[in-house]
Scaffold this motif. Structure first.
Motif, PDB file in Angstrom:
ATOM      1  N   LEU A   1       0.829  -1.205   0.000  1.00  0.00           N
ATOM      2  CA  LEU A   1       0.000   0.000   0.000  1.00  0.00           C
ATOM      3  C   LEU A   1       0.865   1.257   0.000  1.00  0.00           C
ATOM      4  N   VAL A   2       1.956   1.239   0.759  1.00  0.00           N
ATOM      5  CA  VAL A   2       2.867   2.391   0.795  1.00  0.00           C
ATOM      6  C   VAL A   2       3.437   2.655  -0.598  1.00  0.00           C
ATOM      7  N   THR A   3       3.871   1.590  -1.244  1.00  0.00           N
ATOM      8  CA  THR A   3       4.464   1.731  -2.579  1.00  0.00           C
ATOM      9  C   THR A   3       3.438   2.219  -3.594  1.00  0.00           C
ATOM     10  N   VAL A   4       2.267   1.605  -3.582  1.00  0.00           N
ATOM     11  CA  VAL A   4       1.231   1.944  -4.562  1.00  0.00           C
ATOM     12  C   VAL A   4       0.763   3.384  -4.403  1.00  0.00           C
ATOM     13  N   VAL A   5       0.721   3.878  -3.168  1.00  0.00           N
ATOM     14  CA  VAL A   5       0.280   5.251  -2.937  1.00  0.00           C
ATOM     15  C   VAL A   5       1.285   6.252  -3.500  1.00  0.00           C
ATOM     16  N   LEU A   6       2.575   5.918  -3.402  1.00  0.00           N
ATOM     17  CA  LEU A   6       3.610   6.860  -3.842  1.00  0.00           C
ATOM     18  C   LEU A   6       3.864   6.818  -5.356  1.00  0.00           C
ATOM     19  N   ILE A   7       3.618   5.669  -5.994  1.00  0.00           N
ATOM     20  CA  ILE A   7       3.877   5.537  -7.441  1.00  0.00           C
ATOM     21  C   ILE A   7       3.112   6.570  -8.274  1.00  0.00           C
ATOM     22  N   PRO A   8       1.808   6.831  -8.006  1.00  0.00           N
ATOM     23  CA  PRO A   8       1.088   7.820  -8.819  1.00  0.00           C
ATOM     24  C   PRO A   8       1.720   9.204  -8.807  1.00  0.00           C
ATOM     25  N   LEU A   9       2.397   9.571  -7.718  1.00  0.00           N
ATOM     26  CA  LEU A   9       3.062  10.876  -7.681  1.00  0.00           C
ATOM     27  C   LEU A   9       4.136  10.959  -8.755  1.00  0.00           C
ATOM     28  N   MET A  10       4.890   9.867  -8.913  1.00  0.00           N
ATOM     29  CA  MET A  10       5.907   9.824  -9.950  1.00  0.00           C
ATOM     30  C   MET A  10       5.264   9.869 -11.346  1.00  0.00           C
ATOM     31  N   LEU A  11       4.204   9.085 -11.515  1.00  0.00           N
ATOM     32  CA  LEU A  11       3.533   9.056 -12.815  1.00  0.00           C
ATOM     33  C   LEU A  11       2.948  10.409 -13.171  1.00  0.00           C
ATOM     34  N   PHE A  12       2.453  11.144 -12.193  1.00  0.00           N
ATOM     35  CA  PHE A  12       1.888  12.466 -12.455  1.00  0.00           C
ATOM     36  C   PHE A  12       2.959  13.398 -13.010  1.00  0.00           C
ATOM     37  N   GLY A  13       4.133  13.413 -12.375  1.00  0.00           N
ATOM     38  CA  GLY A  13       5.223  14.268 -12.852  1.00  0.00           C
ATOM     39  C   GLY A  13       5.680  13.863 -14.232  1.00  0.00           C
ATOM     40  N   VAL A  14       5.805  12.569 -14.493  1.00  0.00           N
ATOM     41  CA  VAL A  14       6.248  12.085 -15.803  1.00  0.00           C
ATOM     42  C   VAL A  14       5.246  12.460 -16.885  1.00  0.00           C
ATOM     43  N   SER A  15       3.960  12.325 -16.587  1.00  0.00           N
ATOM     44  CA  SER A  15       2.935  12.635 -17.594  1.00  0.00           C
ATOM     45  C   SER A  15       2.919  14.117 -17.945  1.00  0.00           C
ATOM     46  N   ARG A  16       3.142  14.967 -16.938  1.00  0.00           N
ATOM     47  CA  ARG A  16       3.166  16.410 -17.196  1.00  0.00           C
ATOM     48  C   ARG A  16       4.321  16.769 -18.123  1.00  0.00           C
ATOM     49  N   ILE A  17       5.474  16.202 -17.852  1.00  0.00           N
ATOM     50  CA  ILE A  17       6.642  16.477 -18.692  1.00  0.00           C
ATOM     51  C   ILE A  17       6.446  15.865 -20.076  1.00  0.00           C
ATOM     52  N   SER A  18       5.818  14.707 -20.133  1.00  0.00           N
ATOM     53  CA  SER A  18       5.596  14.028 -21.408  1.00  0.00           C
ATOM     54  C   SER A  18       4.757  14.871 -22.357  1.00  0.00           C
ATOM     55  N   MET A  19       3.760  15.577 -21.832  1.00  0.00           N
ATOM     56  CA  MET A  19       2.910  16.418 -22.667  1.00  0.00           C
ATOM     57  C   MET A  19       3.724  17.536 -23.315  1.00  0.00           C
ATOM     58  N   LYS A  20       4.625  18.138 -22.538  1.00  0.00           N
ATOM     59  CA  LYS A  20       5.478  19.182 -23.099  1.00  0.00           C
ATOM     60  C   LYS A  20       6.456  18.600 -24.117  1.00  0.00           C
ATOM     61  N   SER A  21       7.004  17.448 -23.796  1.00  0.00           N
ATOM     62  CA  SER A  21       7.975  16.820 -24.690  1.00  0.00           C
ATOM     63  C   SER A  21       7.347  16.510 -26.041  1.00  0.00           C
ATOM     64  N   ALA A  22       6.117  16.019 -26.041  1.00  0.00           N
ATOM     65  CA  ALA A  22       5.450  15.642 -27.290  1.00  0.00           C
ATOM     66  C   ALA A  22       5.376  16.829 -28.242  1.00  0.00           C
ATOM     67  N   LYS A  23       5.043  18.012 -27.708  1.00  0.00           N
ATOM     68  CA  LYS A  23       4.942  19.200 -28.558  1.00  0.00           C
ATOM     69  C   LYS A  23       6.298  19.549 -29.159  1.00  0.00           C
ATOM     70  N   TYR A  24       7.324  19.546 -28.329  1.00  0.00           N
ATOM     71  CA  TYR A  24       8.635  19.958 -28.813  1.00  0.00           C
ATOM     72  C   TYR A  24       9.264  18.931 -29.749  1.00  0.00           C
TER      73      TYR A  24
END
Length: 626
Positions: free
Chosen positions: A212-235
């Protein structure tokens, strides 16, 4: 407006959205950049569609993929099992939970068993990679085939309106990026997905609280990666467009190097290149920066997750009696669980670049091809070459008419000449005859049949064209002449060369007809290249012949030699001649004088001289062809 801003505006006009997309400080770039940003956002929304389309190419390798998936499952399960064995090894042979002494002999057997599992896992992983690499390369081959086939079916209009350098960039850079993604990311996708699933199941089995500890923290990483991914796609989309613009400029600079030197434009060429290069650099920096951020971000997130899990696991060991072996295994699983996410994040650069390239490749494949043949398209018997234009109107753009009410006829054996100012529509007439473009109104018939009712390949097989701009393919002289009719014999090749007055210079070449032609005929003179083009048309035996300034690149003496051969060549053919040298059309059966898309005079040479009109002024030098 500064000199650089003027040059940027010029480049924007010449290369359109490719340069506008790259940004810059020139006038109008802000709006163009905003428009490109909207296009990039739209492209991001189409990412799923692009992925699904790529998958269709990959899915054709079903057997290999099925075997690869099976190998991947076996490899993952064995890796998971080998990792879990660490728990009983620690709890039974190293630090027994019952407080007894360790068992070195049992430890050795357990370690050997674990190594065997890892060995089999490595073998199946190798097979999986081998199978997926083969499947990926086969998929890439099909993409190249579809791209090449699509480009063969595109109308001339497409090539007239697109930079050759940008098209080459789609063939090379964009396809290579797709290949890199298929070759590496597919493997990562399979292994990472299975590793995530298998690790999660074992994590729950080992300790649900730590899971549960691991699963709760993983989405935080995915959120940051997805935000950067959106910018990367445009560039990454902007990067590929800028790269296409730069490649287009380089291709033009190389082919036009003599012109650049003649007009002393070296410095201007360097400045323009610097502008395009700078824009590409900025877009590449942005793309690589945002793409590169994913790795460090995911690694930092992994460390946070690992640290938090270690703290909680330690507390469970002290307060709840959680075994040391279980804690060790779970911390190992924490690494394994976040590692696939990190791998996918680090592959994002290749993925986004490949998706941007794939969209550009698919854009070409999806282009409107040349009009398909009618279901009842006519396959001509031996064509005679009786050509008629009746009330023909045409414009490259709907709002601008180039040809207006063109009416003419030509019977087999006749020579029809077109003269007039540059841009009057002379070449356009012959482009319509080949159906490089379709007319807006009226009709063009050959032997009484509308050319739109002929099969396209049959129509063009019966029309031989010699263009002002020569093009020779890499190969021998013999092969280039035979390009006009692939089943021609060696004797027919020689006969065609003699007819075009090319035989004498060919015999003087190092290997005669077997001399290799290099770089579009770089080892031949301009006149020699044109003679080979004329020989190529001569061997085709097409009943209709189009000569678009065919002798403009040869000297007067060679032109007279060609005229003798051409007289025999045109004897039973319908010939259309576009000429600026009016002396070459004196013997034409009819001369059409075009101005602003209209035939203003027609008749024989003598008739037009007596008329005393435009042709008379051009022939006597009182007016000039502009």
């Amino acid at each position: 407006m500064t000199r650089r801003q003027i040059m940027e505006a010029s480049l924007e006009r010449r290369y359109g959205k490719l340069v506008a997309a790259a940004g810059g400080h020139g006038p109008g770039n802000r709006g163009a950049r905003a428009a490109m940003d909207r296009n990039a956002a739209k492209g991001s929304r189409n990412t799923k569609k692009t992925i699904l389309r790529l998958w269709k190419y990959i899915a054709a390798e079903k057997v290999r993929i099925f075997c690869a998936v099976a190998c991947s499952i076996i490899s993952t399960l064995l890796t998971m099992a080998a990792s879990y064995i660490i728990r009983p090894i620690i709890n039974t042979y190293i630090v027994p939970v019952d407080g007894s002494r360790g068992d070195p002999a049992g430890l050795l057997k357990a370690v050997l068993f674990m190594l065997a599992l890892f060995g089999i896992s490595v073998l199946t992983s190798y097979l999986q990679m081998k199978l997926l690499n083969v499947a990926g390369q086969n998929s890439l081959r099909r993409i190249r085939e579809d791209l090449h086939q699509a480009m063969q079916k595109l109308p001339v209009r497409y090539y007239d309106s697109h930079s050759r350098g940008d098209m080459m960039s789609r063939y090379t850079n964009d396809v290579d990026n797709i290949g890199m993604m298929i070759g590496s990311t597919l493997i990562t996708l399979f292994t990472s997905t299975l590793t995530l699933i298998g690790t999660f199941i074992l994590m729950v089995y080992t300790n649900w609280v730590l899971t549960l500890v691991t699963v709760v923290l993983i989405p935080l990483m995915l959120f940051g990666v997805s935000r950067i991914s959106m910018k990367s796609a445009k560039y990454f989309s902007l990067q590929q467009s800028s790269l296409g613009a730069l490649n287009g400029y380089i291709e033009e600079s190389i082919t036009g190097q003599k012109v650049i030197k003649v007009f002393n434009h070296e410095d201007i060429s360097v400045e323009e290149f610097d502008i395009l290069n700078e824009k590409l650099k900025k877009n590449q920096m942005n793309a690589q920066f945002f793409g590169g951020e994913m790795g460090p971000l995911s690694n930092f997130s992994n460390q946070v997750i690992y640290t938090a899990t270690s703290v909680v696991a330690g507390l469970l060991c002290v307060m709840r009696g959680f075994d040391i072996g279980g804690m060790t295994v779970f911390l190992n699983y924490t690494r394994q669980f976040s590692r696939p996410v990190s791998e996918l994040a680090q592959q994002a650069t290749a993925v986004l670049s490949a998706l941007a390239g794939a969209e550009r490749v698919f854009a070409v494949i999806d282009e409107e091809p040349e009009p398909a043949d009618d279901p009842d398209a006519y396959v001509p018997a031996p064509m005679k070459g009786d050509v008629k234009f009746e009330g023909v109107y045409f414009g490259y753009k709907p709002e601008k008419t180039v040809l207006k009410d063109i009416n003419l006829y030509a019977h087999p054996g006749q020579k029809i000449a077109f003269v007039g100012s540059t841009g009057a529509g002379k070449t356009t007439v012959t482009n319509l005859l080949n159906r490089f473009y379709d007319i807006n109104e009226g009709s063009i018939t050959i032997d009484g049949v509308d050319i739109r009712h002929y099969k396209m390949d049959e129509l063009r097989r019966n029309i031989a064209v010699v263009l002002q701009d020569t093009h020779l393919f890499t190969g021998t002289v013999r092969e280039n002449i035979r390009y006009g009719r692939l089943d021609a014999t060696d004797e027919e090749v020689v006969e065609a060369a003699k007819m075009a007055s090319a035989h004498s210079f060919i015999k003087k070449l190092p290997d005669g007809y077997d001399t290799m032609i290099e770089g579009d005929g770089a080892n031949l003179s301009q006149g020699q290249r044109q003679l080979l083009n004329i020989a190529r048309a001569a061997i085709s035996k097409a009943p209709v012949l189009v000569l678009d300034e065919a002798t403009s690149s040869v000297d007067t003496r060679t032109e007279k030699q060609i005229d003798k051969g051409m007289a025999a060549l045109m004897q039973d053919r319908t010939t259309f001649v576009i000429a600026h040298r009016l002396s070459t059309v004196r013997d034409a059966n009819a001369i059409m004088v075009l101005e602003k898309g209209e035939i203003i005079e027609r008749g024989t040479h003598d008739d037009l001289l007596k008329l005393g009109g435009r042709y008379y002024e051009l022939y006597t030098g009182k007016a000039e062809l502009t």
